[in-house]
Design a protein around this motif. Structure first.
Motif, PDB file in Angstrom:
ATOM      1  N   ASN A 122      -1.954   8.978  -5.985  1.00  0.00           N
ATOM      2  CA  ASN A 122      -1.665   9.449  -5.190  1.00  0.00           C
ATOM      3  C   ASN A 122      -1.589  10.674  -6.020  1.00  0.00           C
ATOM      4  N   LEU A 129      -0.433   3.430  -3.640  1.00  0.00           N
ATOM      5  CA  LEU A 129      -1.048   4.315  -2.847  1.00  0.00           C
ATOM      6  C   LEU A 129      -0.175   5.501  -3.256  1.00  0.00           C
ATOM      7  N   PHE A 154       0.658  -1.278   0.081  1.00  0.00           N
ATOM      8  CA  PHE A 154      -0.133   0.178   0.421  1.00  0.00           C
ATOM      9  C   PHE A 154       1.101   1.478   0.668  1.00  0.00           C
TER      10      PHE A 154
END
Length: 404
Positions: free
Chosen positions: A368, A364, A360
């Motif tokens: 993002n 991510l 993650f």
């Protein structure tokens, strides 16, 4: 009085483990330098490379307990040698990965499998199994610290290769270096330390993987420890993969990001050795609480201070001291809880949660960035996770639940 000095076979194992970790983790920590040049050449968003790294970490963690079980049963040297072969193949395929599919096959699948056999869980467990309990934390710290030197050496070396021969040729050179892991694996042959006060241990029946899970599934301190390691994985992979790109977004060149990561590697030597030494004298859970708290403070200070070369390098030094210092402490707690006979397997279970966090943190971060053009949300998550890392170790202890 029991002799707690390092035996000659253990010293050879420490040397071999350190060089293998230096090669394995040194090359792996340099992957962040490939994000920008590969993404630019093939027109990828940051998410494509980030997903491949995230898959690598998830596969690495998912197969780590299985790899650990093989190492416990057949010996670390066989597992590490096979891992060295896979690592070499994966890097060679990565050098010719022009699509997201090939990148996920090489970086994600093959290198994920290779790292499960050539990194901390297997090698530190082998060292911990051979060391006297009073010196176990220190021995793990020495292997971790020496292995961290690879990050310090490989990062600037990789940058020079990228600048002079390009990313594809740089990967081929890395593959040649990693192939040295195969012969080095045969240095991992120190015998397991036998506690003379645990006379029944050697006669205890061998347990299956399923039986090991039955023992640990209701042991709450073990799972709180694993949850803390998830925090570690998220933070180090997010920073290791995305900080060079973050700095480029803010007008700095690739050299600045490389020096940052090299400083992390250099001061990680001090941090891991120091954590191993302190872990032999003080409460390991309390030390982990301190480390996660200091990580959160370091991230907040980095984001709040004006961004400059000096604040970047100061952040690299502080994060280096805190980077992998969690590893000898976490593995040492697992060894104290359950003994060393199944240490590689059990460390692999804890490490799986680390790699869930790594998945993650890596993925991510790219999502993002592609959605917002910045990393603000993930920085906030990293700070919140530091608080979680402090809290969960309130419920971790080192009480032994089996006879060693």
């Amino acid at each position: 009085m029991t002799d707690t000095r390092f035996s000659k076979p253990l010293i050879y194992m420490l040397i071999g483990s350190a060089i293998i970790l230096a090669l394995s983790l040194g090359v792996r920590h340099a992957f962040g330098l490939y994000l920008v040049p590969m993404s630019h050449e093939f027109g990828w968003g940051h998410n494509v490379f980030s997903l491949a790294i995230a898959m690598q970490n998830l596969i690495w963690g998912a197969v780590q307990p299985i790899t650990g079980a093989f190492a416990d049963k057949y010996g670390s040297k066989v597992v590490v040698a096979v891992g060295g072969v896979l690592y070499t193949i994966g890097l060679l395929l990565m050098a010719f990965s022009s699509t997201g599919l090939l990148l996920n096959l090489s970086v994600g699948l093959i290198l994920g499998l290779a790292l499960s056999a050539t990194s901390f869980p297997v090698l530190l467990s082998a060292v911990g199994r051979a060391a006297h309990p009073e010196k176990r934390s220190l021995a793990m710290g020495i292997a971790s610290a020496a292995g961290s030197f690879g990050q310090f050496i490989m990062l600037p070396s990789t940058l020079l290769l990228l600048q002079n021969i390009g990313w594809s040729a740089a990967l081929i050179v890395s593959a040649i270096l990693v192939a040295l892991i195969v012969p080095l694996a045969w240095m991992l042959k120190a015998p397991m330390y036998i506690n003379p006060n645990a006379k029944t241990a050697s006669n205890a029946p061998s347990l299956s993987f399923k039986q090991i899970l039955v023992i640990v599934k209701n042991h709450k301190p073990f799972w709180f420890l694993a949850l803390g390691f998830l925090v570690c994985g998220f933070q180090v992979v997010f920073i290791g993969i995305h900080l060079p790109g973050y700095l480029i977004d803010h007008g700095f060149n690739a050299t600045t990001g490389t020096i940052f990561l090299a400083l992390v590697g250099l001061f990680n030597i001090i941090g891991t050795y120091g954590a191993g030494w302190l872990g032999g004298k003080y409460s390991k859970p309390h030390l982990l609480m301190l480390l996660y708290g200091l990580r959160g403070i370091a991230i907040i200070a980095f984001l709040m201070l004006p961004l400059s070369t000096w604040t970047i390098y100061a952040f690299g030094i502080s994060m280096g001291l805190l980077w992998l210092s969690t590893v000898p402490l976490t593995n040492g707690i697992v060894a104290n809880m359950f003994g060393v006979k199944y240490l590689t397997m059990l460390s692999g279970i804890v490490f799986f949660t680390h790699q869930i966090g790594s998945f993650f943190g890596g993925w991510l971060g790219g999502v993002n960035h592609d959605m917002t053009g910045n990393y603000n949300i993930i920085w906030g998550v990293s700070i919140a996770l530091s608080v979680l890392g402090v809290l969960v170790h309130f419920w971790v202890n080192e009480d032994n639940v089996v006879n060693e």
